[in-house]
Design a protein around this motif. Sequence first.
Motif, PDB file in Angstrom:
ATOM      1  N   PHE A  40       0.679  -1.222   0.057  1.00 34.13           N
ATOM      2  CA  PHE A  40       0.402   0.147   0.377  1.00 34.13           C
ATOM      3  C   PHE A  40       0.760   1.068   0.020  1.00 34.13           C
ATOM      4  O   PHE A  40       0.605   2.265  -0.897  1.00 34.13           O
ATOM      5  CB  PHE A  40      -1.298  -0.210   1.149  1.00 34.13           C
ATOM      6  N   MET A  43       2.064   1.544  -3.011  1.00 36.21           N
ATOM      7  CA  MET A  43       0.829   2.209  -4.265  1.00 36.21           C
ATOM      8  C   MET A  43       1.093   3.744  -3.800  1.00 36.21           C
ATOM      9  O   MET A  43       0.666   4.415  -4.919  1.00 36.21           O
ATOM     10  CB  MET A  43      -0.543   1.877  -3.815  1.00 36.21           C
ATOM     11  N   LEU A  44       0.771   3.920  -2.692  1.00 37.65           N
ATOM     12  CA  LEU A  44       0.985   5.967  -2.645  1.00 37.65           C
ATOM     13  C   LEU A  44       2.176   6.459  -3.326  1.00 37.65           C
ATOM     14  O   LEU A  44       1.849   7.292  -3.961  1.00 37.65           O
ATOM     15  CB  LEU A  44       0.395   6.112  -1.253  1.00 37.65           C
ATOM     16  N   GLY A  49      -4.430   4.644  -7.389  1.00 37.13           N
ATOM     17  CA  GLY A  49      -5.145   4.837  -6.813  1.00 37.13           C
ATOM     18  C   GLY A  49      -5.530   3.163  -6.472  1.00 37.13           C
ATOM     19  O   GLY A  49      -5.806   2.259  -6.717  1.00 37.13           O
ATOM     20  N   PRO A  50      -6.729   3.383  -5.495  1.00 41.20           N
ATOM     21  CA  PRO A  50      -7.137   1.873  -5.019  1.00 41.20           C
ATOM     22  C   PRO A  50      -8.264   0.957  -5.784  1.00 41.20           C
ATOM     23  O   PRO A  50      -9.085   0.525  -5.868  1.00 41.20           O
ATOM     24  CB  PRO A  50      -7.895   1.909  -3.354  1.00 41.20           C
ATOM     25  N   LEU A  51      -9.020   2.928  -6.733  1.00 38.90           N
ATOM     26  CA  LEU A  51     -10.245   1.820  -7.171  1.00 38.90           C
ATOM     27  C   LEU A  51     -10.259   1.173  -9.093  1.00 38.90           C
ATOM     28  O   LEU A  51     -10.689   1.736 -10.019  1.00 38.90           O
ATOM     29  CB  LEU A  51     -10.919   2.876  -7.296  1.00 38.90           C
ATOM     30  N   THR A  52      -8.281   2.062  -9.856  1.00 44.29           N
ATOM     31  CA  THR A  52      -8.335   1.164 -10.695  1.00 44.29           C
ATOM     32  C   THR A  52      -7.266   0.407 -10.667  1.00 44.29           C
ATOM     33  O   THR A  52      -7.145  -0.635  -9.338  1.00 44.29           O
ATOM     34  CB  THR A  52      -5.734   2.047 -10.718  1.00 44.29           C
ATOM     35  N   GLY A  54      -6.172  -3.381 -10.545  1.00 44.36           N
ATOM     36  CA  GLY A  54      -5.038  -3.975 -10.220  1.00 44.36           C
ATOM     37  C   GLY A  54      -4.497  -4.868 -11.344  1.00 44.36           C
ATOM     38  O   GLY A  54      -5.964  -5.641 -11.891  1.00 44.36           O
ATOM     39  N   LEU A  75       1.656  -7.107  -2.451  1.00 45.83           N
ATOM     40  CA  LEU A  75       0.026  -7.586  -2.576  1.00 45.83           C
ATOM     41  C   LEU A  75      -0.388  -8.320  -2.513  1.00 45.83           C
ATOM     42  O   LEU A  75      -1.088  -9.037  -1.502  1.00 45.83           O
ATOM     43  CB  LEU A  75      -0.781  -6.052  -3.242  1.00 45.83           C
ATOM     44  N   LEU A  79      -1.104 -11.643   0.209  1.00 45.88           N
ATOM     45  CA  LEU A  79      -2.845 -11.716   0.237  1.00 45.88           C
ATOM     46  C   LEU A  79      -2.630 -13.203   0.268  1.00 45.88           C
ATOM     47  O   LEU A  79      -3.451 -13.918   0.767  1.00 45.88           O
ATOM     48  CB  LEU A  79      -3.681 -11.764  -1.434  1.00 45.88           C
TER      49      LEU A  79
ATOM     50  N   ASP B   3      -8.105   8.691  -2.637  1.00 41.47           N
ATOM     51  CA  ASP B   3      -9.093   7.630  -2.648  1.00 41.47           C
ATOM     52  C   ASP B   3      -8.619   6.079  -2.091  1.00 41.47           C
ATOM     53  O   ASP B   3      -9.792   5.849  -0.824  1.00 41.47           O
ATOM     54  CB  ASP B   3      -9.814   6.774  -3.989  1.00 41.47           C
ATOM     55  N   GLY B   4      -7.141   6.190  -1.855  1.00 35.66           N
ATOM     56  CA  GLY B   4      -6.866   4.799  -1.033  1.00 35.66           C
ATOM     57  C   GLY B   4      -7.022   5.121   0.256  1.00 35.66           C
ATOM     58  O   GLY B   4      -7.163   4.568   1.564  1.00 35.66           O
ATOM     59  N   LEU B   5      -6.640   6.629   0.699  1.00 39.66           N
ATOM     60  CA  LEU B   5      -6.707   7.079   2.433  1.00 39.66           C
ATOM     61  C   LEU B   5      -8.014   6.787   2.987  1.00 39.66           C
ATOM     62  O   LEU B   5      -8.558   7.351   3.569  1.00 39.66           O
ATOM     63  CB  LEU B   5      -5.986   8.645   2.431  1.00 39.66           C
ATOM     64  N   LEU B   7     -10.565   4.917   1.381  1.00 38.42           N
ATOM     65  CA  LEU B   7     -10.194   3.435   1.726  1.00 38.42           C
ATOM     66  C   LEU B   7      -9.970   3.183   3.181  1.00 38.42           C
ATOM     67  O   LEU B   7     -10.779   2.349   3.881  1.00 38.42           O
ATOM     68  CB  LEU B   7      -9.782   3.089   0.517  1.00 38.42           C
ATOM     69  N   LEU B   8      -8.956   3.324   3.417  1.00 38.20           N
ATOM     70  CA  LEU B   8      -8.319   3.074   4.785  1.00 38.20           C
ATOM     71  C   LEU B   8      -8.889   3.605   5.775  1.00 38.20           C
ATOM     72  O   LEU B   8      -9.370   2.484   6.934  1.00 38.20           O
ATOM     73  CB  LEU B   8      -7.174   3.839   4.470  1.00 38.20           C
ATOM     74  N   PHE B  37     -18.078   2.739  -2.759  1.00 37.12           N
ATOM     75  CA  PHE B  37     -16.399   3.253  -3.712  1.00 37.12           C
ATOM     76  C   PHE B  37     -17.374   2.611  -5.268  1.00 37.12           C
ATOM     77  O   PHE B  37     -16.591   2.760  -5.874  1.00 37.12           O
ATOM     78  CB  PHE B  37     -15.584   2.740  -3.039  1.00 37.12           C
ATOM     79  N   LEU B  39     -17.848  -0.094  -6.154  1.00 40.10           N
ATOM     80  CA  LEU B  39     -17.097  -1.201  -6.590  1.00 40.10           C
ATOM     81  C   LEU B  39     -18.556  -2.323  -7.091  1.00 40.10           C
ATOM     82  O   LEU B  39     -19.391  -2.166  -6.311  1.00 40.10           O
ATOM     83  CB  LEU B  39     -15.994  -2.405  -5.577  1.00 40.10           C
ATOM     84  N   GLU B  43     -16.417  -8.133  -6.349  1.00 33.28           N
ATOM     85  CA  GLU B  43     -14.935  -7.497  -6.045  1.00 33.28           C
ATOM     86  C   GLU B  43     -15.329  -7.667  -4.526  1.00 33.28           C
ATOM     87  O   GLU B  43     -14.559  -7.256  -3.686  1.00 33.28           O
ATOM     88  CB  GLU B  43     -14.839  -6.827  -7.221  1.00 33.28           C
ATOM     89  N   TYR B 236      -5.114  -3.983  -5.023  1.00 31.43           N
ATOM     90  CA  TYR B 236      -5.293  -2.179  -5.038  1.00 31.43           C
ATOM     91  C   TYR B 236      -6.685  -1.957  -4.116  1.00 31.43           C
ATOM     92  O   TYR B 236      -6.258  -1.423  -3.305  1.00 31.43           O
ATOM     93  CB  TYR B 236      -5.115  -1.533  -6.566  1.00 31.43           C
ATOM     94  N   ALA B 237      -7.599  -2.652  -3.764  1.00 29.28           N
ATOM     95  CA  ALA B 237      -8.580  -2.285  -3.198  1.00 29.28           C
ATOM     96  C   ALA B 237      -8.797  -3.152  -1.848  1.00 29.28           C
ATOM     97  O   ALA B 237      -9.820  -2.003  -1.563  1.00 29.28           O
ATOM     98  CB  ALA B 237     -10.481  -2.367  -4.258  1.00 29.28           C
ATOM     99  N   ALA B 238      -8.389  -4.267  -1.715  1.00 25.34           N
ATOM    100  CA  ALA B 238      -8.129  -5.470  -1.101  1.00 25.34           C
ATOM    101  C   ALA B 238      -7.564  -4.560   0.550  1.00 25.34           C
ATOM    102  O   ALA B 238      -7.514  -4.205   1.822  1.00 25.34           O
ATOM    103  CB  ALA B 238      -7.370  -6.887  -1.314  1.00 25.34           C
ATOM    104  N   PRO B 240      -5.730  -1.632   1.001  1.00 23.28           N
ATOM    105  CA  PRO B 240      -6.027   0.087   1.454  1.00 23.28           C
ATOM    106  C   PRO B 240      -7.302  -0.841   2.940  1.00 23.28           C
ATOM    107  O   PRO B 240      -7.101  -0.391   4.178  1.00 23.28           O
ATOM    108  CB  PRO B 240      -6.300   0.795   1.231  1.00 23.28           C
TER     109      PRO B 240
END
Lengths: 128, 285
Positions: A40, A43-44, A49-52, A54, A75, A79, B3-5, B7-8, B37, B39, B43, B236-238, B240
């Motif tokens: 993470f 990533m930053l 972004g987390p909504l991109t 992956g 990541l 997992l 978005d990352g922060l 989501l965190l 968000f 999704l 997912e 990437y979503a998982a 954060p």
Amino acid sequence: MTPAGADRRADPSETRLEHSIARLLTGGSYAAIALLAVGFGLMLVNGIGPLTRGPGFDVTTIPGDLLALRPAGFLWLGLIVVLATPASRVMAALIGYARRGERRMSLVAALILLVIALSVVVATGLEG
Amino acid sequence: MTDGLLLLGGGVAAGVFGSLLGLGGGILIVPLLTLAFGLPLIEAVGVSLVCVIMTSGAAAGVYLERRVANLRLGMTLELFTAIGALVGGLVAFLLPEHLLELIFAGLLAYVAVTMARPRETAPAGASAPAADGPDPATLEPVSTDDEPSSDRPFIETLSGPGYRVHRLGWGVVGSLGAGLASALLGIGGGLIKVPTMHVIMGVPLRVATATSNLMIGITASASAIIYLIRGGIDPYAAAPTAIGVFIGASFGSRAAHRIDLRILRGLFVVILLYTAWQMLQRAMA
């Protein structure tokens, strides 16, 4: 009247088994969170972004991604550790119960691992 | 980065609420990811499964170390939650998304109603064992006359100090259902496992809650593997979300005794009902 299970649970070798499984669970969770945190952080740093969407899951790309310090490697490895920790706990229980000669609990543990393996086989087969 | 922060932060909030109220994070994470968000539900369920494995793993280690969780009973029942989860993980990819959303809206409404009623048992029990649960050592063994004699020896090996496990058959049925629900909805399944163990099988609430927590790992990983391989988990979503939930759950379990849970519970019922309504609208759209 004391249930048979209570006698077994008072057994020192059962206590040792439960403690080693506890350490495995705790260690696995912290290892996974550390890997996800590194991923993470990367990533930053890389502005991802987390909504991109992956990259897809591919075990063969993980070592290369780790060496190149790409977030996806950390990541996916995190997992994998998350998902593998419970199965490792069952494997540890299988070894522990087998050493104690407890056939029924060993069988239960082996069957759980079989179901997990079946998940991998079926999902891989459907994707292939 | 924003978005990352976010989501965190959302993960932290879900973790705090979940652990304060004895719920697994899944019931909060799935609506957070879908409604806030955007999704796809499949997912969101995949990410939620990762989160519930993470939080239950660390907590289950503590419960085993303290010998609150019953490893033998947990392993016996999780064989069936894993089978249910394997089936659910496969079915989830076949069901239309709006049907899953409809089921999830029903689940949210059910939990809201359960929480609004006076508490006799832990509502979901996926996160923390209730400290005020009955002490297993004070419980009297109950008659086993209604159990088939062939089941007795194995059942007795599953019992613990001060209590005897009953009706393993019902435990198997409840576990299959919990595994199926976990895989379809991304929850830990404590909503089904804790009442089954406590009310039907005669396991003390504190032990049932801790054992349910121990079982979440295998229950959720059986289906999470299917989600992972079939592209239902986005790394990437998982990341954060899982980190946030982990931090939030750790904080929540430490702060639980300092917070007036009655007010929090009332607020949470409102949030759950609102979320159920939003999910219902999404399903009908």
